[in-house]
Design a protein around this motif. Structure first.
Motif, mmCIF file in Angstrom:
data_model
loop_
_atom_site.group_PDB
_atom_site.id
_atom_site.type_symbol
_atom_site.label_atom_id
_atom_site.label_comp_id
_atom_site.label_asym_id
_atom_site.label_seq_id
_atom_site.Cartn_x
_atom_site.Cartn_y
_atom_site.Cartn_z
ATOM 1 N N ILE A 4 6.854 -3.558 4.706
ATOM 2 C CA ILE A 4 6.452 -2.416 5.521
ATOM 3 C C ILE A 4 5.164 -1.823 4.988
ATOM 4 C CG2 ILE A 4 7.807 -0.734 4.192
ATOM 5 C CD1 ILE A 4 8.468 0.602 6.967
ATOM 6 N N SER A 5 4.374 -1.264 5.900
ATOM 7 C CA SER A 5 3.186 -0.504 5.523
ATOM 8 C C SER A 5 2.991 0.627 6.515
ATOM 9 C CB SER A 5 1.939 -1.391 5.496
ATOM 10 O OG SER A 5 0.781 -0.613 5.227
ATOM 11 N N GLU A 6 3.009 1.867 6.017
ATOM 12 C CA GLU A 6 2.620 3.024 6.812
ATOM 13 C C GLU A 6 1.216 3.385 6.356
ATOM 14 O OE1 GLU A 6 4.262 7.456 8.034
ATOM 15 O OE2 GLU A 6 4.246 6.846 5.938
ATOM 16 N N TYR A 7 0.230 3.117 7.196
ATOM 17 C CA TYR A 7 -1.164 3.141 6.757
ATOM 18 C C TYR A 7 -1.265 2.159 5.585
ATOM 19 C CZ TYR A 7 -1.916 6.745 10.167
ATOM 20 O OH TYR A 7 -2.010 7.415 11.365
ATOM 21 N N SER A 62 8.858 3.991 -0.274
ATOM 22 C CA SER A 62 9.644 3.142 -1.179
ATOM 23 C C SER A 62 10.906 3.863 -1.635
ATOM 24 C CB SER A 62 8.796 2.743 -2.386
ATOM 25 O OG SER A 62 7.818 1.795 -2.018
ATOM 26 N N ALA A 63 10.786 5.171 -1.871
ATOM 27 C CA ALA A 63 11.968 5.950 -2.245
ATOM 28 C C ALA A 63 12.992 5.972 -1.118
ATOM 29 C CB ALA A 63 11.553 7.373 -2.609
ATOM 30 N N TRP A 64 12.534 6.131 0.123
ATOM 31 C CA TRP A 64 13.461 6.116 1.254
ATOM 32 C C TRP A 64 14.216 4.791 1.312
ATOM 33 C CZ3 TRP A 64 9.271 7.907 5.303
ATOM 34 C CH2 TRP A 64 8.940 9.254 5.056
ATOM 35 N N GLY A 97 0.843 -1.186 0.000
ATOM 36 C CA GLY A 97 0.000 0.000 0.000
ATOM 37 C C GLY A 97 0.878 1.234 0.000
ATOM 38 N N CYS A 98 1.529 1.512 -1.136
ATOM 39 C CA CYS A 98 2.607 2.515 -1.176
ATOM 40 C C CYS A 98 2.123 3.942 -1.382
ATOM 41 C CB CYS A 98 3.614 2.154 -2.266
ATOM 42 S SG CYS A 98 2.951 2.238 -3.952
#
Length: 262
Positions: A126-129, A70-72, A63-64
């Protein structure tokens, strides 16, 4: 919109495609900054969701959105696969990848509950929200477990269950100081008829239910953090005011590891 999609996947695709333009500015700013997490922008040095060096790791973002996370990870050395339910959000991510000279991130339009990748092909997820709140917990966590190698890590950040319990039943904002709904009945939160910002179907669970789910799927908990707004924070972020989030946790972070084989 495909009729084969589950109801929540179809609704969340409609919802996010419809407001993708509203997130372009925030995405552009995030692409240009160092990792900072959640609504309160906690620096990675204080809330270490990403390692300092990801060289040689294959990572997936579930959920990008506009793709800044993803860039980080790519800048830290990982090879990155990024999937999102909204083609509108991915359009922003692809454009910004070209602007910032990161053309080798793999952007995929799809449902994080069904990722078209083989078993055990990622070291880090990883998922941030993203999937952390918009996907059905058993479905997306089981998929993340399938995708990770044994010993691989999953980190996710989303709304704290307490913030959901204090969310009025009519969907009005912001959250209140009252217990508005049953903690033990948390699960699917349908905001399509919300008074404020209608649309989308979220998910959350009581903390004990999260723990049981992790154990059943095959994850061990490495760490759990409840995020407090910084002292200097002001105003409202999403559904939560700074004053509320200084007293109560508005967001939570889980760090999990896929169990190694005996």
């Amino acid at each position: 919109m495909s009729e084969d999609l589950p109801e929540h996947v179809a609704e969340n695709r409609r919802y996010w495609d419809g407001m993708a333009a509203d997130w372009v500015d925030r995405g552009e700013k995030a692409w240009a900054q160092q990792p900072q997490w959640g609504e309160w922008q906690i620096p990675n040095a204080e809330l270490p969701l990403l390692p300092d060096d990801m060289t040689g790791l294959r990572a997936i973002e579930l959920g990008c959105g506009t793709g800044y996370l993803s860039a980080w990870m790519r800048r830290l050395g990982a090879s990155v696969y990024a999937i999102d339910n909204s083609e509108g959000q991915l359009s922003t991510a692809r454009r910004l990848a070209e602007v910032h000279g990161l053309p080798d991130i793999e952007w995929v339009h799809g449902d994080a509950e069904h990722v078209p990748q083989p078993d055990q092909c990622f070291d880090f997820a990883i998922s941030e929200y993203g999937a952390a709140i918009w996907c059905e917990p058993n479905a997306w966590l089981s998929e993340a477990h399938r995708l990770l190698r044994h010993g691989g890590e999953l980190v996710f950040l989303g709304n704290h269950p307490l913030a959901m319990v204090c969310s009025p039943m009519d969907g009005s904002l912001p959250v209140t100081d009252r217990l508005e709904r049953s903690y033990f009945d948390l699960g699917r939160l349908d905001w399509r008829d919300a008074v404020d910002e209608p649309g989308g179907i979220e998910f959350n669970l009581p903390i004990s239910a999260w723990l049981r789910l992790f154990d059943r799927i095959g994850f061990d908990v490495i760490d759990y953090r409840e995020i407090q707004a910084p002292v200097a924070a002001t105003g409202q972020r999403g559904a939560v005011t700074a004053e509320w989030a200084k007293r109560f946790p508005s967001e939570q972070v889980w760090r999990l590891m896929k169990r190694r084989l005996p």
